[in-house]
Design a protein around this motif. Sequence first.
Motif, short mmCIF file in Angstrom:
data_model
loop_
_atom_site.label_atom_id
_atom_site.label_comp_id
_atom_site.label_asym_id
_atom_site.label_seq_id
_atom_site.Cartn_x
_atom_site.Cartn_y
_atom_site.Cartn_z
N LYS A 165 4.02 30.37 44.66
CA LYS A 165 2.43 32.06 45.02
C LYS A 165 2.38 32.18 43.61
CE LYS A 165 2.94 36.90 44.20
NZ LYS A 165 4.08 38.12 44.48
N TRP A 166 3.51 31.23 42.48
CA TRP A 166 2.10 31.68 41.19
C TRP A 166 1.93 30.38 41.20
CZ3 TRP A 166 1.10 36.07 39.01
CH2 TRP A 166 1.81 36.70 39.64
N PHE A 167 2.41 29.13 41.43
CA PHE A 167 2.26 28.06 40.46
C PHE A 167 1.50 27.35 41.65
CE2 PHE A 167 5.99 28.99 38.43
CZ PHE A 167 4.73 29.54 36.57
N GLY A 168 1.58 27.51 43.23
CA GLY A 168 0.64 26.57 44.10
C GLY A 168 1.71 24.88 43.77
N LYS A 169 1.27 23.92 43.72
CA LYS A 169 2.26 22.72 43.67
C LYS A 169 2.89 22.02 42.31
CE LYS A 169 0.25 20.73 48.16
NZ LYS A 169 0.34 19.71 49.11
N ASN A 170 2.43 23.05 41.09
CA ASN A 170 2.37 22.45 40.04
C ASN A 170 3.09 23.69 39.43
OD1 ASN A 170 1.94 21.14 37.03
ND2 ASN A 170 0.21 23.35 36.86
N TYR A 171 4.45 22.73 39.63
CA TYR A 171 5.69 23.12 39.11
C TYR A 171 6.54 22.54 39.39
CZ TYR A 171 7.64 24.76 43.93
OH TYR A 171 8.06 24.07 45.34
N GLU A 172 8.41 22.75 38.72
CA GLU A 172 8.87 21.90 38.20
C GLU A 172 10.23 22.72 38.59
OE1 GLU A 172 11.80 18.27 36.47
OE2 GLU A 172 9.26 18.15 35.95
N SER A 173 11.17 22.75 39.16
CA SER A 173 12.42 23.81 38.79
C SER A 173 13.77 22.82 39.10
CB SER A 173 12.65 25.27 40.15
OG SER A 173 13.84 25.88 39.97
N PRO A 174 14.71 22.94 38.10
CA PRO A 174 16.23 21.97 38.43
C PRO A 174 16.70 22.55 39.85
CG PRO A 174 14.96 22.95 36.26
CD PRO A 174 15.04 23.47 36.92
N LEU A 175 16.03 24.05 39.67
CA LEU A 175 17.53 24.10 41.14
C LEU A 175 16.87 23.63 42.30
CD1 LEU A 175 18.17 27.86 39.85
CD2 LEU A 175 19.82 26.02 39.90
N PRO A 222 19.30 26.92 34.19
CA PRO A 222 17.96 27.11 33.73
C PRO A 222 17.16 26.87 35.45
CG PRO A 222 18.22 24.62 33.88
CD PRO A 222 20.15 25.44 33.50
N TYR A 223 15.96 27.58 35.50
CA TYR A 223 15.44 27.70 37.09
C TYR A 223 13.97 26.61 36.87
CZ TYR A 223 13.24 31.91 34.28
OH TYR A 223 12.27 32.37 33.88
N LEU A 224 13.40 26.82 35.47
CA LEU A 224 11.89 26.30 35.47
C LEU A 224 11.54 25.89 34.40
CD1 LEU A 224 9.39 25.94 37.47
CD2 LEU A 224 8.47 28.37 35.63
N SER A 225 11.23 24.18 34.23
CA SER A 225 10.48 23.03 33.65
C SER A 225 9.34 23.56 33.19
CB SER A 225 10.97 21.77 34.42
OG SER A 225 12.15 21.70 34.72
N ASN A 226 9.44 23.31 31.77
CA ASN A 226 8.32 23.60 30.76
C ASN A 226 7.51 22.26 30.08
OD1 ASN A 226 6.00 25.03 29.87
ND2 ASN A 226 6.99 25.21 28.15
N ASP A 227 6.52 22.51 29.27
CA ASP A 227 5.89 21.64 28.65
C ASP A 227 5.74 22.57 27.40
OD1 ASP A 227 6.75 19.00 29.13
OD2 ASP A 227 5.83 19.82 30.99
N GLN A 228 4.92 21.74 26.11
CA GLN A 228 4.21 22.61 25.06
C GLN A 228 3.15 21.78 24.87
OE1 GLN A 228 4.60 24.91 22.49
NE2 GLN A 228 6.51 25.39 24.15
N VAL A 229 1.85 22.08 25.19
CA VAL A 229 0.69 21.18 25.01
C VAL A 229 -0.41 21.96 23.82
CG1 VAL A 229 0.62 20.78 27.43
CG2 VAL A 229 -0.30 22.97 27.39
N LEU A 230 -0.96 21.84 23.76
CA LEU A 230 -2.26 22.20 22.87
C LEU A 230 -3.95 21.83 23.66
CD1 LEU A 230 -3.14 22.06 19.51
CD2 LEU A 230 -4.15 19.10 20.08
N VAL A 231 -3.77 23.56 23.53
CA VAL A 231 -5.00 23.46 23.92
C VAL A 231 -6.26 23.62 23.34
CG1 VAL A 231 -6.70 25.53 25.47
CG2 VAL A 231 -4.23 25.04 26.04
N THR A 232 -7.56 23.00 23.66
CA THR A 232 -8.36 23.15 22.05
C THR A 232 -9.88 23.19 23.76
OG1 THR A 232 -8.88 20.89 22.94
CG2 THR A 232 -7.22 21.03 20.88
#
Length: 265
Positions: free
Chosen positions: A253-263, A111-121
Amino acid sequence: MLILFTVTLSACSINSNDKNSWNHIKQQHKVVIGLDATFVPMGYENQQGNITGFDVDVAKAVFKQYNIKPVFQPIDWSMNITELRNKTIDLIWNGFSINSQRKKVVNFTEPYLSNDQVLVTMKKSKISSLNEMHGKTLGVQAGSSGLNELNNNPKLLKQYIKNQSPVLYNSFTNAFIDLSSKRIDGLLIDSTYANYYVNHQKNPNDFSIVHSDFPKEYFAVGVRKDNDEMTNAINKGLNKIAKNGELKRICQKWFGKNYESPLLK
């Protein structure tokens, strides 16, 4: 003995000449990557008609090490594993989440990037938790990890929604159009897409992003079960760009500081 030896050599020759094998891909300097070309910011077609995105940049960085050109092939995302098995694509690389069902039929890289499921309203709906979707209409992409999690964890959200069944979409783009038009009340979606999409809207404050208790996910590359060489080569490439700082640069470049990578831990 001689016949058996000849048959064995013939089988090896056929395998090495398979146009989808790692050896053949290296010889041809081309690999075909399947993606949903509407999945912002992972891999999508921009206004100029070019395929761009986070995963596109990462794939290019990995295959540059092998002098291989990635060709990005838009596919029906609900058919991604079928396309891979049929060898119309070599890889699935587009925010492809690891889960137990997929593990049975594809190889996953590290895995190279973490992710969550969110509800957008829409903020006007005043829906601020999953249980407030009671009797409401939920949208989700067909073939997505969100749909998988919705079905695997029905008590978190599915039990509340209208008819206990979501509206399925081919792309999140169409789902967001329906959300803004109030044809659906909420959209279950990857946090990477949700954050990027909302932040790039003219009025981001019109939307609410509701976090959930669905399990954390990890993005990886999907490879055919019989292609361990490809899996190992991509893992080696991913770890190299993690060590030399290129993966971090692409993430920022794509997420600024809002990212989490296991690598990158």
